[in-house]
Design a protein around this motif. Sequence first.
Motif, PDB file in Angstrom:
ATOM      1  N   GLY A   1      11.916   2.784  14.951  1.00 11.22           N
ATOM      2  CA  GLY A   1      12.967   3.735  14.592  1.00 11.22           C
ATOM      3  C   GLY A   1      14.352   3.156  14.746  1.00 11.22           C
ATOM      4  N   VAL A   2      14.484   1.851  14.491  1.00  6.83           N
ATOM      5  CA  VAL A   2      15.761   1.156  14.644  1.00  6.83           C
ATOM      6  C   VAL A   2      16.481   1.119  13.300  1.00  6.83           C
ATOM      7  N   ASP A   3      17.755   1.442  13.298  1.00  6.65           N
ATOM      8  CA  ASP A   3      18.548   1.390  12.064  1.00  6.65           C
ATOM      9  C   ASP A   3      18.734  -0.043  11.599  1.00  6.65           C
ATOM     10  N   PRO A   4      18.708  -0.307  10.278  1.00  9.03           N
ATOM     11  CA  PRO A   4      18.413   0.697   9.247  1.00  9.03           C
ATOM     12  C   PRO A   4      16.910   0.901   9.088  1.00  9.03           C
ATOM     13  N   VAL A   5      16.476   2.151   9.299  1.00 14.07           N
ATOM     14  CA  VAL A   5      15.057   2.475   9.156  1.00 14.07           C
ATOM     15  C   VAL A   5      14.710   2.511   7.669  1.00 14.07           C
ATOM     16  N   PRO A   6      13.650   1.820   7.254  1.00 16.92           N
ATOM     17  CA  PRO A   6      13.261   1.867   5.842  1.00 16.92           C
ATOM     18  C   PRO A   6      12.977   3.291   5.388  1.00 16.92           C
ATOM     19  N   GLY A   7      13.333   3.598   4.145  1.00 12.53           N
ATOM     20  CA  GLY A   7      13.098   4.934   3.615  1.00 12.53           C
ATOM     21  C   GLY A   7      11.621   5.217   3.424  1.00 12.53           C
ATOM     22  N   ARG A   8      11.317   6.475   3.127  1.00 15.14           N
ATOM     23  CA  ARG A   8       9.922   6.885   3.006  1.00 15.14           C
ATOM     24  C   ARG A   8       9.193   6.127   1.896  1.00 15.14           C
ATOM     25  N   LEU A   9       9.863   5.960   0.749  1.00  8.91           N
ATOM     26  CA  LEU A   9       9.224   5.264  -0.361  1.00  8.91           C
ATOM     27  C   LEU A   9       8.940   3.801  -0.007  1.00  8.91           C
ATOM     28  N   ARG A  10       9.889   3.173   0.695  1.00 10.07           N
ATOM     29  CA  ARG A  10       9.667   1.782   1.076  1.00 10.07           C
ATOM     30  C   ARG A  10       8.542   1.669   2.089  1.00 10.07           C
ATOM     31  N   ARG A  11       8.480   2.613   3.031  1.00 13.91           N
ATOM     32  CA  ARG A  11       7.389   2.589   4.005  1.00 13.91           C
ATOM     33  C   ARG A  11       6.048   2.780   3.321  1.00 13.91           C
ATOM     34  N   LEU A  12       6.008   3.690   2.325  1.00 21.65           N
ATOM     35  CA  LEU A  12       4.772   3.909   1.587  1.00 21.65           C
ATOM     36  C   LEU A  12       4.359   2.649   0.836  1.00 21.65           C
ATOM     37  N   ALA A  13       5.345   1.972   0.242  1.00 21.98           N
ATOM     38  CA  ALA A  13       5.052   0.727  -0.476  1.00 21.98           C
ATOM     39  C   ALA A  13       4.545  -0.341   0.493  1.00 21.98           C
ATOM     40  N   GLN A  14       5.143  -0.408   1.686  1.00 17.71           N
ATOM     41  CA  GLN A  14       4.709  -1.382   2.686  1.00 17.71           C
ATOM     42  C   GLN A  14       3.276  -1.128   3.117  1.00 17.71           C
ATOM     43  N   GLU A  15       2.959   0.142   3.395  1.00 14.17           N
ATOM     44  CA  GLU A  15       1.615   0.481   3.833  1.00 14.17           C
ATOM     45  C   GLU A  15       0.599   0.191   2.726  1.00 14.17           C
ATOM     46  N   SER A  16       0.960   0.516   1.492  1.00  7.68           N
ATOM     47  CA  SER A  16       0.054   0.276   0.367  1.00  7.68           C
ATOM     48  C   SER A  16      -0.183  -1.217   0.175  1.00  7.68           C
ATOM     49  N   CYS A  17       0.891  -2.001   0.285  1.00  3.68           N
ATOM     50  CA  CYS A  17       0.764  -3.449   0.127  1.00  3.68           C
ATOM     51  C   CYS A  17      -0.072  -4.046   1.252  1.00  3.68           C
ATOM     52  N   ALA A  18       0.174  -3.577   2.483  1.00  2.00           N
ATOM     53  CA  ALA A  18      -0.589  -4.085   3.628  1.00  2.00           C
ATOM     54  C   ALA A  18      -2.073  -3.783   3.462  1.00  2.00           C
ATOM     55  N   PHE A  19      -2.389  -2.585   2.946  1.00  2.00           N
ATOM     56  CA  PHE A  19      -3.789  -2.223   2.752  1.00  2.00           C
ATOM     57  C   PHE A  19      -4.408  -3.045   1.627  1.00  2.00           C
ATOM     58  N   ALA A  20      -3.661  -3.181   0.522  1.00  2.00           N
ATOM     59  CA  ALA A  20      -4.195  -3.903  -0.637  1.00  2.00           C
ATOM     60  C   ALA A  20      -4.447  -5.369  -0.328  1.00  2.00           C
ATOM     61  N   VAL A  21      -3.609  -5.959   0.530  1.00  2.00           N
ATOM     62  CA  VAL A  21      -3.768  -7.374   0.876  1.00  2.00           C
ATOM     63  C   VAL A  21      -4.638  -7.546   2.120  1.00  2.00           C
ATOM     64  N   GLY A  22      -4.388  -6.714   3.130  1.00  2.00           N
ATOM     65  CA  GLY A  22      -5.061  -6.892   4.407  1.00  2.00           C
ATOM     66  C   GLY A  22      -6.529  -6.532   4.389  1.00  2.00           C
ATOM     67  N   PHE A  23      -6.888  -5.445   3.695  1.00  2.00           N
ATOM     68  CA  PHE A  23      -8.291  -5.020   3.701  1.00  2.00           C
ATOM     69  C   PHE A  23      -9.212  -6.077   3.105  1.00  2.00           C
ATOM     70  N   PRO A  24      -8.893  -6.640   1.915  1.00  2.00           N
ATOM     71  CA  PRO A  24      -9.762  -7.709   1.399  1.00  2.00           C
ATOM     72  C   PRO A  24      -9.822  -8.923   2.314  1.00  2.00           C
ATOM     73  N   LEU A  25      -8.701  -9.251   2.976  1.00  2.00           N
ATOM     74  CA  LEU A  25      -8.714 -10.396   3.885  1.00  2.00           C
ATOM     75  C   LEU A  25      -9.656 -10.155   5.063  1.00  2.00           C
ATOM     76  N   VAL A  26      -9.604  -8.935   5.626  1.00  2.00           N
ATOM     77  CA  VAL A  26     -10.484  -8.617   6.748  1.00  2.00           C
ATOM     78  C   VAL A  26     -11.941  -8.640   6.310  1.00  2.00           C
ATOM     79  N   VAL A  27     -12.220  -8.089   5.118  1.00  2.00           N
ATOM     80  CA  VAL A  27     -13.592  -8.091   4.610  1.00  2.00           C
ATOM     81  C   VAL A  27     -14.086  -9.521   4.397  1.00  2.00           C
ATOM     82  N   CYS A  28     -13.238 -10.373   3.816  1.00  2.00           N
ATOM     83  CA  CYS A  28     -13.624 -11.771   3.596  1.00  2.00           C
ATOM     84  C   CYS A  28     -13.832 -12.498   4.917  1.00  2.00           C
TER      85      CYS A  28
END
Length: 207
Positions: free
Chosen positions: A165-192
């Motif tokens: 929660g440190v300024d500048p806190v990323p906006g909601r859309l950016r956080r959603l994009a970050q989480e989506s990217c982390a899942f899209a990249v991280g999940f296949p890596l963990v499975v592999c």
Amino acid sequence: MTRQDAPGAALTRRTPALVALGRAALVMAPVLWGFGVVLGPDPAGPDPGKAYVVTALCLGFVSPWLLLPVGTTSHTTLRGSTLSVVTVLGTRHVDLDDLHRIGALTVHWKTGRDRYAYLRGPGLRVAWVLLEDSSSLAGRVRGHLVRTSMARPGVVTARGRALLGVDPVPGRLRRLAQESCAFAVGFPLVVCWAGAVAYVLTRGVAL
């Protein structure tokens, strides 16, 4: 166990049950690999009904938590600015005043989510810490990281700012994009990763 030790106090801590199980799992891994060598490769593929195959798959799934320096605030000690994190591979010591990078990772489960802080100091001093809200130390660790982030904003990633929660806190859309990217990249890596570990343990061959 003691979460906060006074300066100069002796540090005593029992090995957490999950850490002990993780260390036992690392001892079991060569045994499973030996089974793979003795049984030899099966042209039709390993039988998932066999107990040692099921065990190898489970070890593959949890291997990131076994082989990476991952700990929880329930089993850490903060003495001054030094955070001592108990992991399967031993205790990692990270100076919260001398961090080169503060990042974060959120792992989503069916019943909720786990939030990990990535702490990298000089050299190989790295730890992943699960910030448990129920832990009495989690608040103190967060507070210390917030102070470090404000004093040295360049070391904090966007995910780290969102976590703390440190300024500048990323906006909601950016956080959603970050989480989506982390899942899209991280999940296949963990499975592999998990599949590769299970493959080595069940087939008895080196990749």
